[in-house]
Motif scaffolding. Structure first.
Motif, PDB file in Angstrom:
ATOM      1  N   PRO A 166      12.656  17.867  71.984  1.00 15.28           N
ATOM      2  CA  PRO A 166      11.994  16.386  71.146  1.00 15.28           C
ATOM      3  C   PRO A 166      11.667  16.333  70.331  1.00 15.28           C
ATOM      4  O   PRO A 166      11.950  17.527  69.401  1.00 15.28           O
ATOM      5  N   GLU A 167      11.397  14.940  69.719  1.00 17.07           N
ATOM      6  CA  GLU A 167      10.911  14.241  68.095  1.00 17.07           C
ATOM      7  C   GLU A 167       9.765  14.587  68.112  1.00 17.07           C
ATOM      8  O   GLU A 167       8.888  13.460  68.917  1.00 17.07           O
ATOM      9  N   TYR A 168       9.622  14.468  67.178  1.00 15.54           N
ATOM     10  CA  TYR A 168       8.003  14.985  66.108  1.00 15.54           C
ATOM     11  C   TYR A 168       7.428  13.626  64.834  1.00 15.54           C
ATOM     12  O   TYR A 168       8.726  13.626  64.223  1.00 15.54           O
ATOM     13  N   PRO A 169       6.606  13.144  64.980  1.00 17.17           N
ATOM     14  CA  PRO A 169       5.973  12.265  63.371  1.00 17.17           C
ATOM     15  C   PRO A 169       6.042  13.202  63.051  1.00 17.17           C
ATOM     16  O   PRO A 169       5.658  14.868  62.515  1.00 17.17           O
ATOM     17  N   LYS A 170       6.988  13.054  61.026  1.00 13.12           N
ATOM     18  CA  LYS A 170       7.068  13.973  59.889  1.00 13.12           C
ATOM     19  C   LYS A 170       5.612  14.428  60.225  1.00 13.12           C
ATOM     20  O   LYS A 170       4.222  13.553  60.387  1.00 13.12           O
ATOM     21  N   GLY A 171       5.728  15.949  59.577  1.00  8.23           N
ATOM     22  CA  GLY A 171       4.344  16.698  59.111  1.00  8.23           C
ATOM     23  C   GLY A 171       3.560  17.201  60.959  1.00  8.23           C
ATOM     24  O   GLY A 171       2.321  17.874  61.088  1.00  8.23           O
ATOM     25  N   LYS A 172       4.018  16.668  61.915  1.00  7.20           N
ATOM     26  CA  LYS A 172       3.642  16.932  63.115  1.00  7.20           C
ATOM     27  C   LYS A 172       4.418  18.211  64.119  1.00  7.20           C
ATOM     28  O   LYS A 172       4.359  17.620  64.976  1.00  7.20           O
ATOM     29  N   GLY A 173       5.421  18.783  63.316  1.00 14.28           N
ATOM     30  CA  GLY A 173       5.992  19.124  64.888  1.00 14.28           C
ATOM     31  C   GLY A 173       6.222  20.562  64.557  1.00 14.28           C
ATOM     32  O   GLY A 173       5.130  21.329  63.470  1.00 14.28           O
ATOM     33  N   PRO A 174       6.780  21.555  65.151  1.00 12.15           N
ATOM     34  CA  PRO A 174       7.241  22.553  64.477  1.00 12.15           C
ATOM     35  C   PRO A 174       7.149  23.423  62.865  1.00 12.15           C
ATOM     36  O   PRO A 174       6.995  24.386  63.252  1.00 12.15           O
ATOM     37  N   GLU A 175       7.664  22.633  62.003  1.00  8.27           N
ATOM     38  CA  GLU A 175       7.267  22.811  60.922  1.00  8.27           C
ATOM     39  C   GLU A 175       5.751  23.000  60.185  1.00  8.27           C
ATOM     40  O   GLU A 175       5.655  24.098  59.441  1.00  8.27           O
ATOM     41  N   VAL A 176       5.138  22.700  60.631  1.00 10.19           N
ATOM     42  CA  VAL A 176       3.442  22.860  60.317  1.00 10.19           C
ATOM     43  C   VAL A 176       2.687  23.783  61.580  1.00 10.19           C
ATOM     44  O   VAL A 176       1.581  23.864  61.349  1.00 10.19           O
ATOM     45  N   PHE A 177       3.837  24.523  62.161  1.00  9.15           N
ATOM     46  CA  PHE A 177       2.719  24.825  63.656  1.00  9.15           C
ATOM     47  C   PHE A 177       3.383  27.380  62.982  1.00  9.15           C
ATOM     48  O   PHE A 177       4.483  27.264  62.254  1.00  9.15           O
ATOM     49  N   GLU A 178       1.964  27.358  62.989  1.00 12.34           N
ATOM     50  CA  GLU A 178       2.419  29.014  62.156  1.00 12.34           C
ATOM     51  C   GLU A 178       2.991  29.695  63.430  1.00 12.34           C
ATOM     52  O   GLU A 178       3.036  30.996  62.765  1.00 12.34           O
ATOM     53  N   GLY A 179       3.158  29.247  65.238  1.00 15.30           N
ATOM     54  CA  GLY A 179       3.409  30.304  65.726  1.00 15.30           C
ATOM     55  C   GLY A 179       5.134  30.060  65.396  1.00 15.30           C
ATOM     56  O   GLY A 179       5.879  29.538  64.800  1.00 15.30           O
ATOM     57  N   LYS A 180       6.012  30.600  66.708  1.00 18.97           N
ATOM     58  CA  LYS A 180       7.427  30.565  66.575  1.00 18.97           C
ATOM     59  C   LYS A 180       7.958  29.519  67.852  1.00 18.97           C
ATOM     60  O   LYS A 180       7.362  29.190  68.741  1.00 18.97           O
ATOM     61  N   VAL A 181       8.602  28.328  66.929  1.00 16.19           N
ATOM     62  CA  VAL A 181       9.142  27.584  68.250  1.00 16.19           C
ATOM     63  C   VAL A 181      10.514  27.240  69.096  1.00 16.19           C
ATOM     64  O   VAL A 181      11.194  28.212  68.161  1.00 16.19           O
ATOM     65  N   MET A 182      10.429  27.577  70.035  1.00 14.84           N
ATOM     66  CA  MET A 182      12.406  27.750  70.921  1.00 14.84           C
ATOM     67  C   MET A 182      12.725  27.387  72.401  1.00 14.84           C
ATOM     68  O   MET A 182      11.482  26.982  72.952  1.00 14.84           O
ATOM     69  N   HIS A 183      13.306  26.745  72.285  1.00 15.87           N
ATOM     70  CA  HIS A 183      13.716  26.686  73.245  1.00 15.87           C
ATOM     71  C   HIS A 183      14.234  26.993  74.183  1.00 15.87           C
ATOM     72  O   HIS A 183      14.379  28.438  74.232  1.00 15.87           O
ATOM     73  N   SER A 184      14.083  27.161  75.630  1.00 17.27           N
ATOM     74  CA  SER A 184      14.430  27.727  76.994  1.00 17.27           C
ATOM     75  C   SER A 184      15.882  28.750  76.757  1.00 17.27           C
ATOM     76  O   SER A 184      16.191  29.569  77.064  1.00 17.27           O
ATOM     77  N   MET A 185      16.620  27.882  76.301  1.00 14.76           N
ATOM     78  CA  MET A 185      18.090  27.898  76.362  1.00 14.76           C
ATOM     79  C   MET A 185      18.067  29.170  75.200  1.00 14.76           C
ATOM     80  O   MET A 185      19.267  30.304  75.116  1.00 14.76           O
ATOM     81  N   ASP A 186      17.585  29.377  74.263  1.00 13.44           N
ATOM     82  CA  ASP A 186      17.368  30.455  72.962  1.00 13.44           C
ATOM     83  C   ASP A 186      16.480  31.611  73.918  1.00 13.44           C
ATOM     84  O   ASP A 186      17.314  33.181  73.381  1.00 13.44           O
TER      85      ASP A 186
END
Length: 226
Positions: A166-186
């Motif tokens: 998914p696309e996130y607004p600037k400053g509200k995506g995975p880059e500001v999340f302290e945890g790990k973000v990954m896709h189910s394929m990975d």
């Protein structure tokens, strides 16, 4: 050689296309980017099982072996079944493994001429008489090969190894999340032990409610003793 049929992908659809192309007397060439057949069944989590009852998920001319007694076979049983199908009909020799299709180009009549046709191929022949498909492939050694094919069948499936993020607004995506973000394929591409260690002792949020989401939810529950 006869009519050459290029088939992209050696998953279930690719194997079927190859088998039936052979039955019609054509010469199929299957291009598979991985080193094995199976498509989505080559990358699953440990607890993945067939979500469709076994009798509804089998080849019409190649039933499940009697040794598979469960109604919902495991991912290993499904993979073995596909391997048996390919071996039974001697399909593997028509597959070029570790070969990625990088371009497909039609070389023949102009678009304007094709638009004027009343019949497929201009004469009702699905393979046409006036054009060819030029396929360029690349192997593990980055060697490119170009060849002409009479007909192309794309058997890439719904996923095609391209994560739908998914696309996130600037400053509200995975880059500001302290945890790990990954896709189910990975996640599915990891070995079983590493995947479970990744979610062990963690609060896991899963976005989605399809098969991969439920499989990973089960994995997370098992890893955390729930």
């Amino acid at each position: 050689m006869g009519i050459k049929v290029g088939i992209v992908g050696a998953g279930i659809s690719g194997l079927l296309a190859c088998k039936y192309a052979l039955s019609k007397g054509y010469s199929p060439i299957v291009f598979e980017s991985k080193n094995t057949i199976g498509g989505v069944w080559t990358k699953t989590v440990e607890t993945t099982k067939l979500q469709t009852p076994k009798p509804l998920y089998q080849f019409s001319d190649f039933p499940w072996p009697s040794s598979v007694e469960t109604a919902f076979p495991t991912q290993n049983q499904v993979f073995d079944y596909l391997q048996s199908y390919a071996n039974h009909f001697d399909l593997t020799k028509h597959i070029r493994f570790n070969t990625k299709v990088v371009s497909i180009k039609y070389e023949g009549p102009s678009y304007e001429e094709i638009q004027s046709w009343d019949l497929w191929g201009g004469n009702g022949d699905p393979f046409g008489k006036k054009g060819k498909w030029s396929i360029t492939t690349q192997n593990l050694f980055n060697q490119s090969i170009q060849m002409e094919i009479d007909f192309v069948i794309l058997c890439l499936g719904r996923f095609s190894d391209v994560p739908n993020m998914p696309e996130y607004p600037k400053g509200k995506g995975p880059e500001v999340f302290e945890g790990k973000v990954m896709h189910s394929m990975d996640y599915s591409a990891m070995d079983y032990e590493s995947a479970r260690n990744l979610v062990k002792g963690k609060h896991v949020t899963i976005v989605g409610f399809q098969k991969s989401a439920l499989d990973i939810a089960m994995e997370s529950s098992i890893a955390n003793g729930n």
